[in-house]
Design a protein around this motif. Structure first.
Motif, PDB file in Angstrom:
ATOM      1  N   UNK A  49       0.829  -1.205   0.000  1.00  0.00           N
ATOM      2  CA  UNK A  49       0.000   0.000   0.000  1.00  0.00           C
ATOM      3  C   UNK A  49       0.866   1.258   0.000  1.00  0.00           C
ATOM      4  N   UNK A  50       2.006   1.196   0.661  1.00  0.00           N
ATOM      5  CA  UNK A  50       2.907   2.345   0.690  1.00  0.00           C
ATOM      6  C   UNK A  50       3.483   2.628  -0.694  1.00  0.00           C
ATOM      7  N   UNK A  51       3.891   1.579  -1.405  1.00  0.00           N
ATOM      8  CA  UNK A  51       4.407   1.744  -2.769  1.00  0.00           C
ATOM      9  C   UNK A  51       3.331   2.319  -3.673  1.00  0.00           C
ATOM     10  N   UNK A  52       2.114   1.790  -3.568  1.00  0.00           N
ATOM     11  CA  UNK A  52       1.020   2.310  -4.374  1.00  0.00           C
ATOM     12  C   UNK A  52       0.763   3.778  -4.048  1.00  0.00           C
ATOM     13  N   UNK A 256     -10.467  15.228  -2.176  1.00  0.00           N
ATOM     14  CA  UNK A 256     -10.722  14.665  -3.499  1.00  0.00           C
ATOM     15  C   UNK A 256      -9.877  13.424  -3.751  1.00  0.00           C
ATOM     16  N   UNK A 257      -8.561  13.538  -3.511  1.00  0.00           N
ATOM     17  CA  UNK A 257      -7.679  12.426  -3.828  1.00  0.00           C
ATOM     18  C   UNK A 257      -7.724  11.334  -2.771  1.00  0.00           C
ATOM     19  N   UNK A 258      -7.948  11.712  -1.522  1.00  0.00           N
ATOM     20  CA  UNK A 258      -8.105  10.699  -0.490  1.00  0.00           C
ATOM     21  C   UNK A 258      -9.261   9.769  -0.795  1.00  0.00           C
ATOM     22  N   UNK A 259     -10.362  10.374  -1.288  1.00  0.00           N
ATOM     23  CA  UNK A 259     -11.536   9.578  -1.654  1.00  0.00           C
ATOM     24  C   UNK A 259     -11.309   8.846  -2.974  1.00  0.00           C
ATOM     25  N   UNK A 260     -10.824   9.573  -3.992  1.00  0.00           N
ATOM     26  CA  UNK A 260     -10.717   9.001  -5.337  1.00  0.00           C
ATOM     27  C   UNK A 260      -9.784   7.796  -5.398  1.00  0.00           C
ATOM     28  N   UNK A 261      -8.604   7.889  -4.751  1.00  0.00           N
ATOM     29  CA  UNK A 261      -7.624   6.814  -4.847  1.00  0.00           C
ATOM     30  C   UNK A 261      -7.999   5.599  -3.998  1.00  0.00           C
ATOM     31  N   UNK A 262      -8.670   5.816  -2.868  1.00  0.00           N
ATOM     32  CA  UNK A 262      -8.906   4.696  -1.952  1.00  0.00           C
ATOM     33  C   UNK A 262     -10.363   4.239  -1.900  1.00  0.00           C
ATOM     34  N   UNK A 263     -11.255   4.945  -2.588  1.00  0.00           N
ATOM     35  CA  UNK A 263     -12.653   4.526  -2.605  1.00  0.00           C
ATOM     36  C   UNK A 263     -12.831   3.112  -3.158  1.00  0.00           C
ATOM     37  N   UNK A 264     -12.164   2.735  -4.271  1.00  0.00           N
ATOM     38  CA  UNK A 264     -12.316   1.353  -4.749  1.00  0.00           C
ATOM     39  C   UNK A 264     -11.922   0.306  -3.704  1.00  0.00           C
ATOM     40  N   UNK A 265     -10.861   0.567  -2.930  1.00  0.00           N
ATOM     41  CA  UNK A 265     -10.450  -0.385  -1.901  1.00  0.00           C
ATOM     42  C   UNK A 265     -11.461  -0.442  -0.758  1.00  0.00           C
ATOM     43  N   UNK A 383      -0.085   8.903   0.030  1.00  0.00           N
ATOM     44  CA  UNK A 383       1.047   8.302   0.734  1.00  0.00           C
ATOM     45  C   UNK A 383       0.729   8.113   2.218  1.00  0.00           C
ATOM     46  N   UNK A 384       0.150   9.159   2.837  1.00  0.00           N
ATOM     47  CA  UNK A 384      -0.179   9.067   4.261  1.00  0.00           C
ATOM     48  C   UNK A 384      -1.234   7.993   4.513  1.00  0.00           C
ATOM     49  N   UNK A 385      -2.286   7.997   3.693  1.00  0.00           N
ATOM     50  CA  UNK A 385      -3.341   6.997   3.876  1.00  0.00           C
ATOM     51  C   UNK A 385      -2.795   5.591   3.647  1.00  0.00           C
ATOM     52  N   UNK A 386      -1.964   5.437   2.589  1.00  0.00           N
ATOM     53  CA  UNK A 386      -1.388   4.117   2.309  1.00  0.00           C
ATOM     54  C   UNK A 386      -0.460   3.644   3.409  1.00  0.00           C
TER      55      UNK A 386
END
Length: 438
Positions: A49-52, A256-265, A383-386
């Motif tokens: 998740x960190x790499x992603x 926006x990006x916190x939701x967009x990148x991790x919403x699918x997961x 990065x922080x969320x991952x």
């Protein structure tokens, strides 16, 4: 006057808005489709998740570095060919993401993609200031920026379906996703060249009286603005107001990006298939698109920008924070939808409010500076969320941090607005002059 105003603005909007909406849908889809791709890409390539999160976010480092130079070039050479150049290069690089083989090639292609796309959004935002009086920009900005959630609404089901085609043509599903969603930008770029004009003076489809009315309205608007930031690149770069606006927009885009990148997961963890995940993940951005358009129209109707930025941004912070406190899928999805409505409703009005703080010569550079620095949250937030998800097994701590920063952004923006009002009172004139109607 009302007749020529309606006639002119209708011509401008009908000419440019549809193709720019399509362009931004492709832009945002190519920027965030990595969030879907990682559902299988990370396993195939052995990414944590960190790499992603680092790979998803490194896009914005390049975006930050090249944004201001790109907008300066756009202002000098014109939007028509420069926007088309941006689209062609990002389309090719987005499709090329299908061929990464390890974390370093992933980082490299995401960096190049950010460099290629830099300048697109602030260039369009600046472009609108050359063609439309501010009282029409809330509606137009909201319709244009609705491309972001619409990209997710359209792209989520398509991305989920493409992932399910694993093995077609000897490619992984995530490879098909990048290729099929990346190349259309290249073809649309040539339509942009055909339709766009750099300035109203070059618009052969506007009558002489329409050009004269538009030039007079834009000149009057510039003269009546309560500018807090003078023109000049150095003045913009060192302005405390611009610095604070960068921090505010950092908070806005973090949602926006916190939701967009991790919403699918998040949605995938509900126990759904790839196709089901695609459709369910489309719900929050769909709500955001509807809220964005309605809120932008409401802001134009009342010619009010301040509360129309502060209220939805507060709603986004409350919604995202609440989503981390519940485990029931329906409730979590409802709060995420509330956060999406809040953040997507904030963005278009924010970009209408900004020119009222600037002198005419500062707009292009200021738009690029605020957008580039603000979009660094696209690096920090994933990065922080991952990293926190790797450490805790949950996305909630990272999303809570984003929510808290949202409240900071609300407080800072309220302070800027209050300061502008005090300057306007000292000048003995209103912050926003009422349009003359005859």
């Amino acid at each position: 006057m009302q007749d020529i105003e309606k006639r002119t603005t209708t011509k401008v909007i009908r000419r440019f808005l549809p193709i720019l909406v399509v362009s931004f849908i492709l832009c945002f889809l190519d920027r965030v489709n990595v969030g879907f791709a990682t559902l299988t890409m990370s396993k195939d390539l052995g990414f944590s998740n960190t790499v992603f999160g680092l790979g998803a976010g490194i896009f914005f480092i390049a975006y930050f570095l090249f944004e201001v130079p790109s907008n300066i070039i756009l202002e000098k050479v014109g939007a028509r060919f420069w926007i088309a150049r941006i689209m062609i290069t990002w389309g090719i690089l987005s499709a090329a993401t299908a061929f990464v083989w390890d974390e370093w090639s992933f980082y490299a292609i995401r960096f190049l993609l950010g460099a290629a796309e830099a300048g697109f959004f602030p260039g369009i935002a600046f472009y609108f200031t050359l063609w439309l009086p501010s009282r029409h920009r809330g509606k137009v900005n909201s319709m244009f920026l609705a491309s972001m959630p619409v990209a997710s609404v359209i792209g989520s089901p398509i991305s989920g379906w493409l992932l399910s085609l694993d093995g077609m043509w000897g490619l992984h599903g995530w490879q098909l996703l990048f290729i099929i969603e990346g190349l259309p930008s290249v073809f649309v770029a040539f339509v942009v060249i055909y339709l766009l004009r750099d300035t109203p003076e070059k618009a052969e489809w506007l009558d002489a009286d329409e050009k004269a009315w538009l030039a007079d309205e834009l000149r009057r608007e510039r003269e009546n603005a309560t500018a807090l930031v003078p023109h000049g690149v150095l003045n913009v770069m060192k302005s405390p107001i611009i610095l604070l606006l960068c921090v505010v927009y950092f908070g806005v885009t973090a949602f926006n990006y916190g939701i967009s990148f991790f919403l699918p997961q998040i949605v995938r963890d509900f126990g759904l298939s790839f196709v089901q995940t695609g459709f369910v993940a489309a719900i929050p951005p769909m709500c955001g698109a509807i809220g964005m358009v309605l809120w932008g129209r409401h802001s134009d109707k009342h010619n009010e920008r301040r509360l129309h930025v502060l209220l939805p941004l507060s709603l986004a912070a409350i919604g995202l924070g609440s989503a981390t406190l519940v485990s029931v899928p329906v409730l979590k999805l409802a709060f995420l939808s509330l956060a999406a409505v809040g953040v997507f409703s904030t963005v278009p009005v924010f970009w209408v409010l900004m020119p009222s703080l600037l002198s005419a010569g500062a707009v292009a550079v200021a738009f690029a500076v605020v957008n580039s620095v603000g979009n660094l949250s696209g690096f920090v937030a994933p990065y922080v969320v991952g990293a926190l998800k790797d450490a805790t097994g949950s996305v909630n701590p990272g999303l809570q941090a984003i929510s808290l920063f949202g409240f900071v952004a609300v407080a800072l923006l309220a302070g800027i607005i209050r300061y502008q009002q005090s300057v306007a009172r000292a000048d003995d004139r209103p912050v926003r002059a009422k349009p003359a109607v005859s």
